[in-house]
Design an enzyme around this catalytic site. Structure first.
Site, PDB file in Angstrom:
ATOM      1  CB  SER A 107       0.301   2.992   3.391  1.00 60.73           C
ATOM      2  OG  SER A 107       0.891   1.740   3.120  1.00 60.73           O
ATOM      3  CE  LYS A 124      -5.468  -1.126   2.859  1.00 61.75           C
ATOM      4  NZ  LYS A 124      -4.442  -1.077   1.838  1.00 61.75           N
ATOM      5  CB  THR A 140     -19.415 -14.142  -7.081  1.00 57.92           C
ATOM      6  OG1 THR A 140     -19.533 -15.424  -7.705  1.00 57.92           O
ATOM      7  CG2 THR A 140     -20.712 -13.827  -6.355  1.00 57.92           C
TER       8      THR A 140
HETATM    9  C1  LIG Z   1      -4.128  -2.120   0.780  1.00 57.28           C
HETATM   10  C2  LIG Z   1      -3.719  -1.552  -0.555  1.00 57.28           C
HETATM   11  C3  LIG Z   1      -4.366  -1.918  -1.734  1.00 57.28           C
HETATM   12  C4  LIG Z   1      -5.323  -3.063  -1.783  1.00 57.28           C
HETATM   13  O1  LIG Z   1      -6.541  -2.745  -1.216  1.00 57.28           O
HETATM   14  P1  LIG Z   1      -7.434  -3.952  -0.613  1.00 57.28           P
HETATM   15  O2  LIG Z   1      -8.798  -3.405  -0.641  1.00 57.28           O
HETATM   16  O3  LIG Z   1      -6.894  -4.215   0.753  1.00 57.28           O
HETATM   17  O4  LIG Z   1      -7.247  -5.119  -1.522  1.00 57.28           O
HETATM   18  C5  LIG Z   1      -4.098  -1.227  -2.887  1.00 57.28           C
HETATM   19  N1  LIG Z   1      -3.182  -0.234  -2.910  1.00 57.28           N
HETATM   20  C6  LIG Z   1      -2.503   0.110  -1.808  1.00 57.28           C
HETATM   21  C7  LIG Z   1      -1.516   1.217  -1.877  1.00 57.28           C
HETATM   22  C8  LIG Z   1      -2.724  -0.549  -0.599  1.00 57.28           C
HETATM   23  O5  LIG Z   1      -2.015  -0.260   0.479  1.00 57.28           O
END
Ligand SMILES: *Cc1c(COP(=O)(O)O)cnc(C)c1O
Length: 409
Positions: free
Chosen positions: A188, A247, A277
């Site tokens: 990303s 996301k 939980t």
């Molecule tokens: C954002 C992210 C995560 C974590 O996901 P969340 O649901 O925000 O905890 C895992 N892997 C990558 C590559 C990310 O960018």
């Protein structure tokens, strides 16, 4: 003993390295995304968000908001317990079925977040495989690295998406040693895509298991939003797919999807799953609504890609240093932590444009950047305004422009 000195010294180190982070206090406006209110030190300001990971704006979609409100009203707020003790509620069970179907797997398992799914998922899988060797891509996310570390087995890092290096490590390990390849499908910060098909070929040739983080791809790629693996036709060849609901699906939570016995084993052994939980019903219903919507609607995906392509084209045409990216991520090279922070401060304070600076350790030193994520709702006017503001900031900070051209990189 003055304990507070330890903490202030730690903070000073971050200030010295220009790594101290400042959070913007935002209030999103449902129905008007990407517009938001910024609660600035000088009062409320109207801003446009250009760096959200709510990539498709699903966090404000009427079906998603409606499902959340309806479920909370009907069944209440919290899950009321761990999965084992009263916390396995019906919306969560439905969501797990929806996710298994999305990825064409027998089962799926939900966690508090994508972070936790990687951390406890990888650690548990690694611990259950005797003498496991993990082959990890050099640019894997911190949550995967933590999971690998906690797995306690041997780990070797292969150069980012370097198939020859991966093959060398697989060969070295020999055919009899259990091996787990861990990588992401879409990275990303640079917006590049892993060669999943070739990684699957290698995994099959050398008898390795595969674990792929699709966090930045689920909902956005593939005909039903199953991710890069679905788009590339290799979903069935990957052993464990991991994703987030936070996301493109606009909610919260993480998951893995795999064969039934893998899911059952992780469910039974993973501490980060067992001793916490369960996610609230309203969140699960909202996520299910988002996933179901994106399984059949491709409007968001097509518009998202079109918007990203247009933004890259106009920033390139303006001579701004857009880094090459094969996806919806639009990184803009700055290469200096101070100027990166300064650029984003000016954009926010003077132009109402919110882009968070991306500095070390999120990216290597010297590659500091602005990471722009246009959504289906960033229209032409907003994009032209962004290009204009960026040009002014670039001039003011003495940042280099490229020769103006229409050619995309
Ligand atoms: C954002 C992210 C995560 C974590 O996901 P969340 O649901 O925000 O905890 C895992 N892997 C990558 C590559 C990310 O960018």
């Amino acid at each position: 003993m003055d304990y507070s000195q330890f903490f202030s010294a730690a903070l000073n180190r971050l200030h010295d390295e220009r790594r101290y982070r400042v959070f913007a206090d935002l209030e999103r406006i449902a129905g008007r995304f990407p517009h938001a209110i910024w609660h600035s030190p000088k009062g409320q300001r109207s801003v446009v968000i250009w760096c959200s990971n709510d990539y498709l704006g699903m966090g404000q979609h009427p079906k998603v908001v409606g499902a959340m409100v309806e479920t909370a009203t009907r069944v209440g707020t919290g899950a009321g317990g761990t999965r084992n003790i009263a916390g396995t509620h019906h919306p969560l069970v439905q969501l797990e079925a929806e996710l298994a179907d999305l990825h064409g797997k027998e089962a799926s398992l939900l966690f508090t977040s994508g972070y936790v799914s990687n951390q406890t998922g990888i650690a548990t899988i690694a611990k259950l495989i005797p003498n496991c060797l993990i082959l990890s891509d050099a640019l894997n996310h911190n949550s995967m690295i933590e999971g690998i570390r906690q797995g306690g087995c041997e780990r070797k890092v292969f150069r980012h998406s370097d198939l020859a290096h991966l093959e060398e490590l697989l060969r070295e390990a020999g055919p009899d040693r259990p091996k787990l390849i861990a990588c992401e499908s879409l990275y990303s910060m640079d917006g590049d895509v892993a060669p999943l098909e070739q990684i699957c070929d290698l995994a099959e040739r050398y008898g390795a298991m595969t674990y792929v983080d699709e966090v930045h791809a689920v909902g956005m790629y593939g005909p039903r939003g199953g991710g890069i693996a679905e788009r590339d036709g290799v979903m069935h060849r990957i052993d464990v797919l991991e994703g987030t609901l936070a996301k493109a699906f606009g909610c919260l939570g993480g998951y893995i999807a795999a064969k039934a016995e893998i899911i059952d084993a992780v469910r039974s052994y993973a501490p980060g799953f067992i001793f916490t939980t369960a996610l609230p019903p309203a969140i699960c219903s909202a996520a299910t609504a988002a996933i179901r919507h994106l399984k059949t609607s491709s409007w968001e995906r097509e518009r998202h890609q079109e918007r990203a392509a247009r933004l890259k084209a106009i920033l390139n045409a303006a001579g701004l240093p857009v880094m090459s990216s094969d996806t919806h991520i639009v990184p803009l090279f700055v290469g200096d932590p101070e100027k990166c922070k300064r650029a984003t401060d000016i954009l926010l304070e003077e132009h109402g444009i919110y882009i968070q600076p991306i500095n070390y350790p999120t990216v290597p030193k010297g590659t500091e950047r602005l990471r722009i994520t246009p959504s289906p709702y960033h229209d032409d006017g907003l994009m032209d305004g962004l290009a204009e503001a960026l040009l002014q900031v670039w001039e003011r900070l003495g940042l280099p422009l490229r020769k103006r051209s229409m050619a995309a990189e």
